[in-house]
Motif scaffolding. Structure first.
Motif, short mmCIF file in Angstrom:
data_model
loop_
_atom_site.label_atom_id
_atom_site.label_comp_id
_atom_site.label_asym_id
_atom_site.label_seq_id
_atom_site.Cartn_x
_atom_site.Cartn_y
_atom_site.Cartn_z
N ILE A 1 0.79 -1.30 -0.03
CA ILE A 1 -0.14 0.01 -0.09
C ILE A 1 0.65 1.22 -0.08
O ILE A 1 1.57 1.57 0.98
N LEU A 2 0.65 2.15 -1.13
CA LEU A 2 1.44 3.65 -0.97
C LEU A 2 0.39 4.52 -0.44
O LEU A 2 -0.75 4.48 -0.70
N ALA A 3 0.66 4.55 0.96
CA ALA A 3 -0.35 5.38 1.88
C ALA A 3 -0.01 6.96 1.86
O ALA A 3 1.17 7.44 1.60
N ASP A 4 -1.06 7.52 2.17
CA ASP A 4 -1.01 9.24 2.21
C ASP A 4 -0.48 9.73 0.94
O ASP A 4 0.05 10.74 0.98
N SER A 5 -0.75 9.12 -0.26
CA SER A 5 -0.33 9.40 -1.45
C SER A 5 -0.85 10.91 -1.78
O SER A 5 -1.85 11.24 -1.52
N GLU A 6 0.15 11.72 -2.32
CA GLU A 6 -0.41 13.12 -2.44
C GLU A 6 -1.01 13.02 -4.08
O GLU A 6 -0.61 13.79 -5.22
N LEU A 7 -2.00 12.39 -4.26
CA LEU A 7 -2.76 12.47 -5.34
C LEU A 7 -4.33 12.85 -5.08
O LEU A 7 -4.71 12.28 -4.20
N TYR B 1 -1.86 -1.25 -4.03
CA TYR B 1 -3.05 -0.28 -3.72
C TYR B 1 -2.47 1.10 -3.46
O TYR B 1 -1.46 1.04 -3.11
N PHE B 2 -3.15 2.09 -3.65
CA PHE B 2 -2.67 3.25 -3.37
C PHE B 2 -3.69 4.14 -2.67
O PHE B 2 -5.00 4.07 -2.91
N HIS B 3 -3.41 4.68 -1.43
CA HIS B 3 -4.40 5.54 -0.52
C HIS B 3 -3.96 6.89 -0.73
O HIS B 3 -2.81 7.20 -0.38
N THR B 4 -4.86 7.85 -0.46
CA THR B 4 -4.59 9.20 -0.74
C THR B 4 -5.05 10.06 0.70
O THR B 4 -5.53 9.22 1.42
N ARG B 5 -4.34 11.19 0.61
CA ARG B 5 -4.79 11.93 2.07
C ARG B 5 -6.14 12.15 2.40
O ARG B 5 -6.20 12.65 3.42
N HIS B 6 -6.88 12.20 1.19
CA HIS B 6 -8.53 12.39 1.54
C HIS B 6 -9.26 10.90 1.86
O HIS B 6 -10.46 10.97 1.59
N ASP B 7 -8.39 10.03 2.00
CA ASP B 7 -9.03 8.74 2.31
C ASP B 7 -9.73 8.06 1.17
O ASP B 7 -10.93 7.62 1.18
N LYS B 8 -9.20 8.04 0.01
CA LYS B 8 -9.62 7.33 -1.12
C LYS B 8 -8.52 5.98 -1.28
O LYS B 8 -7.42 6.25 -1.37
N VAL B 9 -9.03 5.00 -1.88
CA VAL B 9 -8.21 4.04 -2.07
C VAL B 9 -8.53 3.28 -3.55
O VAL B 9 -9.72 3.19 -3.91
#
Length: 230
Positions: free
Chosen positions: A5-11, A85-93
Motif C-alpha cells: 500500500i502506497l499510503a497518504d499519497s499526494e494524489l 493499492y494506493f491510498h490518498t490524503r483524503h481517504d480514497k483507495v
C-alpha cells in the motif's frame, strides 16, 4: 502474498479553494473539464497551491506513477504474488488489477487519473482500476494480513533480510510505504503496524523503498535466477 500500500499519497483533484485561479481555468477549458476535475500538480500549480495547507508536499501524482510502474513491472507481480493499492490524503483507495498497463507518458497518466476520479473506474466498461472512499485502517482490515509492516526512517533498523522470516509464501503480509515527498504519515500508520521498519538512516524516495521491498520478498520466497549468486 505481498500486499503493498502506497499510503497518504499526494494524489487529489484541485481543491475548491484554489479553483478560481485563471491559469487553472484556462487549462480546464482546454481539457473540457471543470477546474475541480483536474489533478492537482505542483509542477504546474505551484503559485496557487501556496494557499493550501501542507502545500509543500501536495500535488505529486508523479510519485504514484513511478511507484505503480515499478511494482507492476516486477517479476513478483507477473507471477501473481503482489497486490498493489494506493491510498490518498483524503481517504480514497485505488485498487489496481495486476495486469493493468499504466501509461509511461506522464500527461497520459494524469489524464487517466482524472478519468478515474471522475468515473470511479477505468476503463468504464471493464475497470482495471477502481476508486472508493476508504481509510487506510479499513483497507488493512479488509486484507486481514498475518503481519503489517510500515517503512519509516524513524523505524527499527533492519537490513531487510529478516522482514519476512516468520511468514510463508501462502501468508498475506501488508507493507505500507509513504506516497509523499517528505514529512510524516498523516494516517496512524504506527498504530496499524506490527513493526515500524527502517532500511536506511535517511529518508528514501518512495520508489526506492517499493523496489527494495519487492526484491526482499522475491529473494526470500522465489528462486529467481537474479538471486542465484547472492
Amino acid at each position: 502474498m505481498l500486499h503493498l500500500i502506497l499510503a497518504d499519497s499526494e494524489l487529489e483533484t484541485v481543491p475548491e479553494e484554489i479553483s478560481s485561479d485563471k491559469a487553472m481555468k484556462r487549462k480546464a477549458q482546454r481539457r473540457g473539464r471543470r477546474v475541480t476535475e483536474l489533478i492537482l500538480d505542483s509542477n504546474y500549480y505551484h503559485k496557487p497551491m501556496r494557499k493550501l495547507e501542507d502545500s509543500d508536499r501536495r500535488g505529486r501524482p508523479d510519485i504514484v506513477q513511478i511507484c505503480i510502474l515499478t511494482a507492476l513491472d516486477s517479476p513478483l507481480n507477473r507471477d501473481g504474488y503482489l497486490r498493489f493499492y494506493f491510498h490518498t490524503r483524503h481517504d480514497k483507495v485505488i485498487d489496481i488489477d495486476p495486469e493493468t498497463r499504466i501509461p509511461r507518458a506522464y500527461n497520459r497518466f494524469v489524464g487517466l487519473m482524472e478519468q478515474l476520479f471522475l468515473t470511479g473506474g477505468v476503463p468504464p466498461d471493464d475497470p482495471l482500476m477502481t476508486l472508493c472512499d476508504e481509510s487506510l485502517e479499513t483497507r488493512v482490515e479488509k486484507i486481514s494480513p498475518e503481519k503489517v509492516l510500515a517503512f519509516s526512517k524513524d523505524g527499527k533498523e533492519d537490513s531487510g533480510g529478516r522482514l519476512f522470516n516468520s511468514l510463508t509464501l501462502e501468508d498475506d503480509v501488508c507493507v505500507i510505504i509513504g506516497g509523499f515527498p517528505h514529512g510524516d504519515f498523516l494516517s496512524d500508520v504506527e498504530g496499524l503496524s506490527d513493526d515500524l521498519v527502517s532500511i536506511y538512516p535517511e529518508t528514501l524516495d518512495a520508489v526506492t523503498v517499493v523496489n527494495h521491498v519487492v526484491q526482499f520478498y522475491e529473494k526470500k520466497f522465489l528462486d529467481y535466477p537474479i538471486f542465484s549468486d547472492l
